[in-house]
Design an enzyme around this catalytic site. Sequence first.
Site, PDB file in Angstrom:
ATOM      1  N   LYS A   1      10.324  50.901  55.517  1.00  0.00           N
ATOM      2  CA  LYS A   1      10.532  51.181  56.944  1.00  0.00           C
ATOM      3  C   LYS A   1      10.347  49.932  57.798  1.00  0.00           C
ATOM      4  O   LYS A   1      11.176  49.619  58.645  1.00  0.00           O
ATOM      5  CB  LYS A   1       9.545  52.265  57.433  1.00  0.00           C
ATOM      6  CG  LYS A   1       9.745  53.616  56.794  1.00  0.00           C
ATOM      7  CD  LYS A   1       8.780  54.642  57.353  1.00  0.00           C
ATOM      8  CE  LYS A   1       7.326  54.308  57.090  1.00  0.00           C
ATOM      9  NZ  LYS A   1       6.968  54.236  55.661  1.00  0.00           N
ATOM     10  N   THR A   2       9.255  49.239  57.551  1.00  0.00           N
ATOM     11  CA  THR A   2       9.003  48.031  58.334  1.00  0.00           C
ATOM     12  C   THR A   2      10.086  46.993  58.036  1.00  0.00           C
ATOM     13  O   THR A   2      10.549  46.290  58.930  1.00  0.00           O
ATOM     14  CB  THR A   2       7.599  47.483  58.009  1.00  0.00           C
ATOM     15  OG1 THR A   2       6.650  48.517  58.277  1.00  0.00           O
ATOM     16  CG2 THR A   2       7.270  46.281  58.868  1.00  0.00           C
TER      17      THR A   2
ATOM     18  N   ASP B   1       7.423  50.649  65.235  1.00  0.00           N
ATOM     19  CA  ASP B   1       6.939  50.900  63.866  1.00  0.00           C
ATOM     20  C   ASP B   1       5.785  51.911  63.941  1.00  0.00           C
ATOM     21  O   ASP B   1       5.142  52.049  64.981  1.00  0.00           O
ATOM     22  CB  ASP B   1       6.437  49.578  63.257  1.00  0.00           C
ATOM     23  CG  ASP B   1       6.352  49.632  61.726  1.00  0.00           C
ATOM     24  OD1 ASP B   1       6.663  50.701  61.149  1.00  0.00           O
ATOM     25  OD2 ASP B   1       5.993  48.608  61.103  1.00  0.00           O
ATOM     26  N   GLU B   2       5.503  52.594  62.853  1.00  0.00           N
ATOM     27  CA  GLU B   2       4.376  53.544  62.777  1.00  0.00           C
ATOM     28  C   GLU B   2       4.419  54.561  63.919  1.00  0.00           C
ATOM     29  O   GLU B   2       3.409  54.826  64.576  1.00  0.00           O
ATOM     30  CB  GLU B   2       3.033  52.788  62.821  1.00  0.00           C
ATOM     31  CG  GLU B   2       2.905  51.646  61.830  1.00  0.00           C
ATOM     32  CD  GLU B   2       2.461  52.090  60.441  1.00  0.00           C
ATOM     33  OE1 GLU B   2       2.311  53.311  60.223  1.00  0.00           O
ATOM     34  OE2 GLU B   2       2.302  51.217  59.571  1.00  0.00           O
TER      35      GLU B   2
ATOM     36  N   GLN C   1       1.318  59.711  57.125  1.00  0.00           N
ATOM     37  CA  GLN C   1       0.393  58.621  57.415  1.00  0.00           C
ATOM     38  C   GLN C   1      -0.148  58.681  58.838  1.00  0.00           C
ATOM     39  O   GLN C   1      -0.627  57.688  59.373  1.00  0.00           O
ATOM     40  CB  GLN C   1       1.061  57.270  57.179  1.00  0.00           C
ATOM     41  CG  GLN C   1       1.403  57.029  55.718  1.00  0.00           C
ATOM     42  CD  GLN C   1       1.964  55.635  55.494  1.00  0.00           C
ATOM     43  OE1 GLN C   1       1.257  54.655  55.625  1.00  0.00           O
ATOM     44  NE2 GLN C   1       3.242  55.552  55.177  1.00  0.00           N
TER      45      GLN C   1
ATOM     46  N   ARG D   1      -1.551  51.615  49.620  1.00  0.00           N
ATOM     47  CA  ARG D   1      -1.621  50.174  49.896  1.00  0.00           C
ATOM     48  C   ARG D   1      -1.520  49.379  48.603  1.00  0.00           C
ATOM     49  O   ARG D   1      -1.253  48.193  48.611  1.00  0.00           O
ATOM     50  CB  ARG D   1      -2.951  49.779  50.585  1.00  0.00           C
ATOM     51  CG  ARG D   1      -3.224  50.353  51.956  1.00  0.00           C
ATOM     52  CD  ARG D   1      -2.081  50.227  52.891  1.00  0.00           C
ATOM     53  NE  ARG D   1      -1.289  51.441  52.891  1.00  0.00           N
ATOM     54  CZ  ARG D   1      -0.033  51.502  53.333  1.00  0.00           C
ATOM     55  NH1 ARG D   1       0.580  50.443  53.779  1.00  0.00           N
ATOM     56  NH2 ARG D   1       0.639  52.629  53.296  1.00  0.00           N
TER      57      ARG D   1
HETATM   58  P1  ATP Z   1       4.305  51.705  55.016  1.00  0.00           P
HETATM   59  O1  ATP Z   1       4.633  53.159  55.157  1.00  0.00           O
HETATM   60  O2  ATP Z   1       3.125  51.495  54.143  1.00  0.00           O
HETATM   61  O3  ATP Z   1       4.258  51.004  56.316  1.00  0.00           O
HETATM   62  P2  ATP Z   1       6.984  50.734  54.671  1.00  0.00           P
HETATM   63  O4  ATP Z   1       7.828  51.914  54.491  1.00  0.00           O
HETATM   64  O5  ATP Z   1       6.964  50.099  55.993  1.00  0.00           O
HETATM   65  O6  ATP Z   1       5.514  51.064  54.177  1.00  0.00           O
HETATM   66  P3  ATP Z   1       7.607  48.110  53.719  1.00  0.00           P
HETATM   67  O7  ATP Z   1       6.277  47.504  53.958  1.00  0.00           O
HETATM   68  O8  ATP Z   1       8.704  47.795  54.649  1.00  0.00           O
HETATM   69  O9  ATP Z   1       7.437  49.692  53.575  1.00  0.00           O
HETATM   70  O10 ATP Z   1       8.098  47.791  52.250  1.00  0.00           O
HETATM   71  C1  ATP Z   1       7.230  47.912  51.134  1.00  0.00           C
HETATM   72  C2  ATP Z   1       7.476  46.789  50.149  1.00  0.00           C
HETATM   73  O11 ATP Z   1       8.730  46.993  49.517  1.00  0.00           O
HETATM   74  C3  ATP Z   1       7.553  45.432  50.813  1.00  0.00           C
HETATM   75  O12 ATP Z   1       6.953  44.493  49.964  1.00  0.00           O
HETATM   76  C4  ATP Z   1       9.041  45.200  50.934  1.00  0.00           C
HETATM   77  O13 ATP Z   1       9.342  43.837  50.981  1.00  0.00           O
HETATM   78  C5  ATP Z   1       9.575  45.846  49.675  1.00  0.00           C
HETATM   79  N1  ATP Z   1      10.963  46.338  49.820  1.00  0.00           N
HETATM   80  C6  ATP Z   1      11.420  47.252  50.675  1.00  0.00           C
HETATM   81  N2  ATP Z   1      12.751  47.440  50.520  1.00  0.00           N
HETATM   82  C7  ATP Z   1      13.147  46.637  49.524  1.00  0.00           C
HETATM   83  C8  ATP Z   1      14.410  46.361  48.896  1.00  0.00           C
HETATM   84  N3  ATP Z   1      15.527  46.967  49.256  1.00  0.00           N
HETATM   85  N4  ATP Z   1      14.415  45.458  47.904  1.00  0.00           N
HETATM   86  C9  ATP Z   1      13.280  44.828  47.525  1.00  0.00           C
HETATM   87  N5  ATP Z   1      12.091  45.030  48.064  1.00  0.00           N
HETATM   88  C10 ATP Z   1      12.002  45.917  49.067  1.00  0.00           C
HETATM   89 MG    MG Z   2       5.403  49.759  57.359  1.00  0.00          MG
END
Ligand code: ATP
Ligand code: MG
Length: 721
Positions: free
Chosen positions: A36-37, A221-222, A252, A608
């Site tokens: 997402k981020t 975000d969040e 979350q 995490r």
């Molecule tokens: P959270 O809910 O904990 O905030 P999130 O959904 O925001 O998590 P991110 O932090 O954006 O998730 O991504 C998690 C990890 O996966 C990061 O290290 C990111 O770089 C990697 N990632 C996400 N998408 C891809 C992709 N398409 N290819 C490779 N790595 C990815």
């Molecule tokens: Mg995130």
Amino acid sequence: MLSTHKLLINLNEAQTAAVTTDAQHSLVLAGAGSGKTRVLVYRIAWLLAAEGISPYAILAVTFTNKAAAEMRNRVTELLDKPARGMWIGTFHSIALRLLTMHHKEAGLPKNFQILDSEDQYRLIRRVISDLELDEKQWVPRTVQGFINGKKNEGIRANEIDDFGDDNSSTLIKIYQQYDDHCNRGGLIDFAEMLLSTHQLLLNNPPLLEHYQGRFGAILVDEFQDTNEIQSAFIRLLAGAKNRVMVVGDDDQSIYAWRGAKIDHIIGFKDLYSDVKQYKLEQNYRSTNTILKAANAVIKNNAKRLGKELWSKQIEGDLIHYYGAYSEYDEAAFVAEEVENIIDSGVDGDNIALLYRSNMQSRLLEEHLLKHNIPYKVYGGLRFFERMEIKDVLAYVRLINNRHDDVGFERIINTPTRGLGAKTINQIRNFAQINSVSLFAASIKLIENKVLANRAATSLAGFVNMIDDFDHNHDKEQLHPLFDDVIERTGLRDHYQKEPPEKALTRLENLDELLNAAETFVKPEEDDQIGMTALASFLAQVSLEAGERSSDKDVPCVQLMTLHSAKGLEFPYVFLVGLEQGLFPHQNSMDDPEKLQEERRLCYVGITRAEQKLFMTYATSRRIRGRTQGCAPSKFLQEIPNKLVDQLQGNVFNIPRNSMFDNSNSSQFSHYKPGVAVSHKIFGEGVVLELSGQGDYTQIMVEFSQHGTKILAAKFAKLEVL
Ligand code: ATP
Ligand code: MG
């Protein structure tokens, strides 16, 4: 010019769709670690590179300031050039910026001051006492919660209906008087920051028009953790034309206590028109084992939108459980494991220690210190870096070693004893010319009678006091020495005179230092080489205070609360203190809503971890001066046994349904948790839990010699001690 292709090759199909969306408003609702981020960052880069939007038109809201800095870097990296002019920050930092720029319109003095939560608490107490109300009836913390709750909903004192009842009209009166105080003093608390900003824009149409015209693209975000006023703020800035993208995960949501509502993410589609929703289901962060554990825990929550994550990653290591005998054993285990991981070639900053409450950091710090492992505590200073602690230690260091010029410089005029810059310069010069310590220089200057009279008297008093401490105290008995120093140097009085909100914390910290001095045990190695307890204590502390490792680039083990770990990821994660009453927190045990929030927090913690996850608990712990028996957290039992490698203790041995049943009123109810008992074979122990009914009552006891046992109450014949 950036090729947009370069942007998109690093995204999966669902992520690409979200990043390149042409909908005016979009919502990405997806689980932890699904990117997402990442989508948000790439979306910003996409808007700049592919759609030609100016950086000035971007407003991105992140959860922490650290996340904001990271987001900025990532965008710069993706674009190969800095994107100046973007506003990226937390709700609070953005609000603060607007209030500072437009303080006149907001009715604030130029140098308005921020009240942190402690400051706010003290001011509320003062108001309660000014109104001659009884604190027992009008509990300040509760009143604080009330005021902030209303502010988070965007409601002022004069907008609350009092329904004619005494209770609400008194609360309203306190709220009003508190706000009057703040207005007069130019003070602004955290909730007020958001409320004032919202009103600033609402009451100043030209200003609102300006910012609505500027921020064509708003990204949050969040989003699951936005409260009423934050959601209204975004809605206001969005106006009719701007594009809004929000991302979040209902599982979350961990800020209900600050007014966050999952409804905002669910209701997003109703508040905005032309909304497209995107789902991301692939997790890129964690091993399958960790992911399965997270899914197994969160599945116990009733109120969910419901989604499962999958991962292409390997199964990975089992999750390690460790049932410690005490909080000391727990901290020692964690520090040892951390050391092993670092020894295997991993940098410390890949390791995170996460806890429910801030106070849990202290023992972890102590044990990391023992192992010489550099660490950083987020959201709070490391214990020995706090000003008051460093002051006391400077005295003690000087007592231990008169050549300690750093210590000397620090406290020569703290508390003030009329030694001004001029005298101190004289001492420095003399010391430098004659290559002696500042302390030795002081003695010489007094003898030579070259100082002004008053300065000489004062300096002599200081020198004599230090010598006196030295001669009158046994260097193996730290507590009396520290106690004497804190009193006789005037440090306690000095801090007492600070504004009450600061003074209390400082005095508490001094007491904590006294505790540390009292419980300090000199390591055998130090004893063997003839070090005094004092020297040994100081050596440990200075290792920790980081004076030797002024090198800022040393990778540090990361310590923080579960709340502040949101959005972050680490290859190695330790979740500590998984005990009923600690996590889930005591306040949430009888409230299903709050318990669900604790479970979401646990889900945040587990997700995490990228590669390896440790979960620890202690079967006894000292809380507020009393040692209590503790039962392992129910969350530990929610993870399937087959995903777990239990290194010590066994949470799965404990009858699942009975373990947490405290409603026992049988003939065995005198075996209350925490009661000391004795058993014919196992010896002495402490009752941890009572479960089952009548003749089938079982008692879980932590025996000092034999560990945890579950006994049938009827046959165990335990004697209460
Ligand atoms: P959270 O809910 O904990 O905030 P999130 O959904 O925001 O998590 P991110 O932090 O954006 O998730 O991504 C998690 C990890 O996966 C990061 O290290 C990111 O770089 C990697 N990632 C996400 N998408 C891809 C992709 N398409 N290819 C490779 N790595 C990815
Ligand atoms: Mg995130």
